[in-house]
Design an enzyme around this catalytic site. Structure first.
Site, PDB file in Angstrom:
ATOM      1  N   GLU A  98     -10.096 -14.383  14.825  1.00 46.63           N
ATOM      2  CA  GLU A  98      -9.230 -15.232  14.025  1.00 46.63           C
ATOM      3  C   GLU A  98     -10.044 -15.750  12.833  1.00 46.63           C
ATOM      4  O   GLU A  98     -11.200 -16.138  12.997  1.00 46.63           O
ATOM      5  CB  GLU A  98      -8.801 -16.403  14.924  1.00 46.63           C
ATOM      6  CG  GLU A  98      -8.064 -17.497  14.275  1.00 46.63           C
ATOM      7  CD  GLU A  98      -7.939 -18.709  15.210  1.00 46.63           C
ATOM      8  OE1 GLU A  98      -7.363 -19.696  14.775  1.00 46.63           O
ATOM      9  OE2 GLU A  98      -8.425 -18.653  16.360  1.00 46.63           O
ATOM     10  N   ILE A 100     -10.962 -18.529  10.215  1.00 43.12           N
ATOM     11  CA  ILE A 100     -10.829 -19.986  10.114  1.00 43.12           C
ATOM     12  C   ILE A 100     -10.981 -20.395   8.649  1.00 43.12           C
ATOM     13  O   ILE A 100     -12.078 -20.319   8.084  1.00 43.12           O
ATOM     14  CB  ILE A 100     -11.924 -20.711  10.947  1.00 43.12           C
ATOM     15  CG1 ILE A 100     -11.952 -20.192  12.401  1.00 43.12           C
ATOM     16  CG2 ILE A 100     -11.743 -22.230  10.898  1.00 43.12           C
ATOM     17  CD1 ILE A 100     -10.749 -20.527  13.238  1.00 43.12           C
ATOM     18  N   ASP A 201     -26.688 -23.610  20.747  1.00 42.77           N
ATOM     19  CA  ASP A 201     -27.352 -23.333  19.458  1.00 42.77           C
ATOM     20  C   ASP A 201     -26.667 -24.164  18.381  1.00 42.77           C
ATOM     21  O   ASP A 201     -26.220 -23.653  17.352  1.00 42.77           O
ATOM     22  CB  ASP A 201     -27.251 -21.833  19.143  1.00 42.77           C
ATOM     23  CG  ASP A 201     -28.155 -21.431  17.972  1.00 42.77           C
ATOM     24  OD1 ASP A 201     -28.957 -22.264  17.510  1.00 42.77           O
ATOM     25  OD2 ASP A 201     -28.051 -20.274  17.521  1.00 42.77           O
TER      26      ASP A 201
HETATM   27  P1  ADP Z   1     -24.306 -14.338  12.183  1.00 41.44           P
HETATM   28  O1  ADP Z   1     -23.816 -13.761  13.487  1.00 41.44           O
HETATM   29  O2  ADP Z   1     -24.956 -13.323  11.290  1.00 41.44           O
HETATM   30  O3  ADP Z   1     -25.154 -15.586  12.379  1.00 41.44           O
HETATM   31  P2  ADP Z   1     -22.108 -16.074  11.530  1.00 41.44           P
HETATM   32  O4  ADP Z   1     -21.352 -16.059  12.814  1.00 41.44           O
HETATM   33  O5  ADP Z   1     -22.948 -17.288  11.246  1.00 41.44           O
HETATM   34  O6  ADP Z   1     -22.999 -14.768  11.385  1.00 41.44           O
HETATM   35  O7  ADP Z   1     -21.031 -15.872  10.403  1.00 41.44           O
HETATM   36  C1  ADP Z   1     -21.354 -15.587   9.060  1.00 41.44           C
HETATM   37  C2  ADP Z   1     -20.558 -16.499   8.132  1.00 41.44           C
HETATM   38  O8  ADP Z   1     -19.186 -16.435   8.465  1.00 41.44           O
HETATM   39  C3  ADP Z   1     -20.946 -17.969   8.231  1.00 41.44           C
HETATM   40  O9  ADP Z   1     -20.938 -18.486   6.928  1.00 41.44           O
HETATM   41  C4  ADP Z   1     -19.845 -18.602   9.023  1.00 41.44           C
HETATM   42  O10 ADP Z   1     -19.616 -19.920   8.625  1.00 41.44           O
HETATM   43  C5  ADP Z   1     -18.634 -17.709   8.709  1.00 41.44           C
HETATM   44  N1  ADP Z   1     -17.720 -17.592   9.866  1.00 41.44           N
HETATM   45  C6  ADP Z   1     -18.079 -17.358  11.154  1.00 41.44           C
HETATM   46  N2  ADP Z   1     -16.999 -17.225  11.954  1.00 41.44           N
HETATM   47  C7  ADP Z   1     -15.920 -17.380  11.130  1.00 41.44           C
HETATM   48  C8  ADP Z   1     -14.491 -17.355  11.338  1.00 41.44           C
HETATM   49  N3  ADP Z   1     -13.966 -17.112  12.547  1.00 41.44           N
HETATM   50  N4  ADP Z   1     -13.694 -17.581  10.277  1.00 41.44           N
HETATM   51  C9  ADP Z   1     -14.215 -17.806   9.040  1.00 41.44           C
HETATM   52  N5  ADP Z   1     -15.538 -17.835   8.781  1.00 41.44           N
HETATM   53  C10 ADP Z   1     -16.387 -17.625   9.804  1.00 41.44           C
END
Ligand code: ADP
Length: 293
Positions: A98, A100, A201
């Site tokens: 999803e 966000i 984390d």
């Molecule tokens: P990684 O696994 O490389 O650490 P992240 O999970 O931190 O990557 O996600 C990368 C970027 O995407 C971050 O800036 C985070 O805030 C954004 N992000 C993560 N999940 C979502 C989501 N479900 N919807 C919108 N943005 C997201």
């Protein structure tokens, strides 16, 4: 930008999820992650969040992430993005979630976050660890079950990363010996607490503020642990708004001397950083060792 080998998999996943036939209309890269590639995909007038990496690099990383998000979601406290699909081609793995949409945290956001994290931590267990291992960042994290927190913290958190740092010559023999001394004293530092379900984390890159100004957790490294681990991690790179701590404390008071253990708890994420990113994290580790040993 999405690897060609994944496009077919993602299109068929989106067709199934949305019930609509379309093609990927746009794919806007999202930065900020430290491990994977990420983008916002547009399909049938809706947005989705996609992350991918090569299959061989971090085995089962997205499976484990999806498990952690599901466990958190089952606690029914803080919002968690819905995991729509995990899959892989021969070379690339992906997780589709999803999307966000975000806004800036305001006072209400921090109040809700403090209360909801306290509620999450009220989910307790009779042992420390989890039913599966996972990752912290891109390092494997062991969740082998222990009955006592000091044993879990030493055996599953500090020992493996100190060994990794020693093997990689990131810490000296002397520093490793200081850790050995610390292990014998850990028992005396932590007051007993029931194992609480942790995000694991919880630094400022691992929550989002959604369009309704509500907290959403991402990138979990979940396990049952001492809740001061989550609280300490929020302080690692700057700290959250003070309202967050006030409200958390109203709903689930921390021990009076919890602040004394922040650096002790944060030895773990600092060791993660030392192993992943190098020696600039060593001086903070040394200061903590000198304080506690
Ligand atoms: P990684 O696994 O490389 O650490 P992240 O999970 O931190 O990557 O996600 C990368 C970027 O995407 C971050 O800036 C985070 O805030 C954004 N992000 C993560 N999940 C979502 C989501 N479900 N919807 C919108 N943005 C997201």
């Amino acid at each position: 930008m999405i690897p060609l080998s994944l496009v077919r998999h993602i299109e068929s996943a989106l067709t199934e999820i949305s019930g609509k036939t379309d093609r990927i209309r746009s794919c806007v890269r999202i930065g900020g992650g430290s491990i994977n590639e990420a983008c916002r995909i547009e399909w049938a007038n809706a947005y989705y969040f996609l992350k991918w990496n090569t299959v061989a690099r971090f085995p089962k990383m997205f499976e484990v992430e999806a498990n952690g998000l599901r466990q958190l979601r089952a606690m029914n406290t803080i919002r968690i993005p819905d995991v729509l699909k995990i899959g892989e081609s021969e070379t690339e793995a992906f997780i589709l979630m999803e999307y966000i949409a975000q806004s800036s945290p305001d006072k209400l956001f921090w109040e809700v976050f403090g209360r909801q994290l306290a509620e999450l931590h009220h989910n307790t267990n009779d042992h420390y660890g989890n039913d599966h291992d996972n990752y912290i960042g891109s390092l494997p994290q062991s969740n082998v079950i222990h009955e006592r927190w000091p044993d879990f913290f030493v055996m599953e958190r500090l020992v493996p990363l100190v060994k990794m740092a020693r093997d990689g010559e990131r810490i000296s023999q002397n520093q490793a010996m200081r850790f050995d001394k610390l292990y014998t004293k850990i028992e005396s530092f932590f007051p007993p607490e029931k194992p609480a379900f942790l995000h694991g984390d919880l630094w400022s890159g691992n929550f989002l503020c959604n369009a309704n100004s509500l907290p959403v957790l991402i990138d979990p490294a979940v396990y049952y642990g001492h809740r001061e681990m989550d609280i300490a991690m929020t302080k690692l790179f700057g700290g959250f708004d003070t309202i967050f701590y006030d409200v958390y404390n109203q709903h689930f008071p921390l021990e009076k001397d919890w602040k004394k253990r922040i650096d002790l708890c944060n030895l773990y994420p600092l060791l993660v950083h030392l192993n992943l990113f190098g020696s600039m994290y060593l001086s903070d580790i040394e200061i903590t060792l000198r304080h506690f040993v």
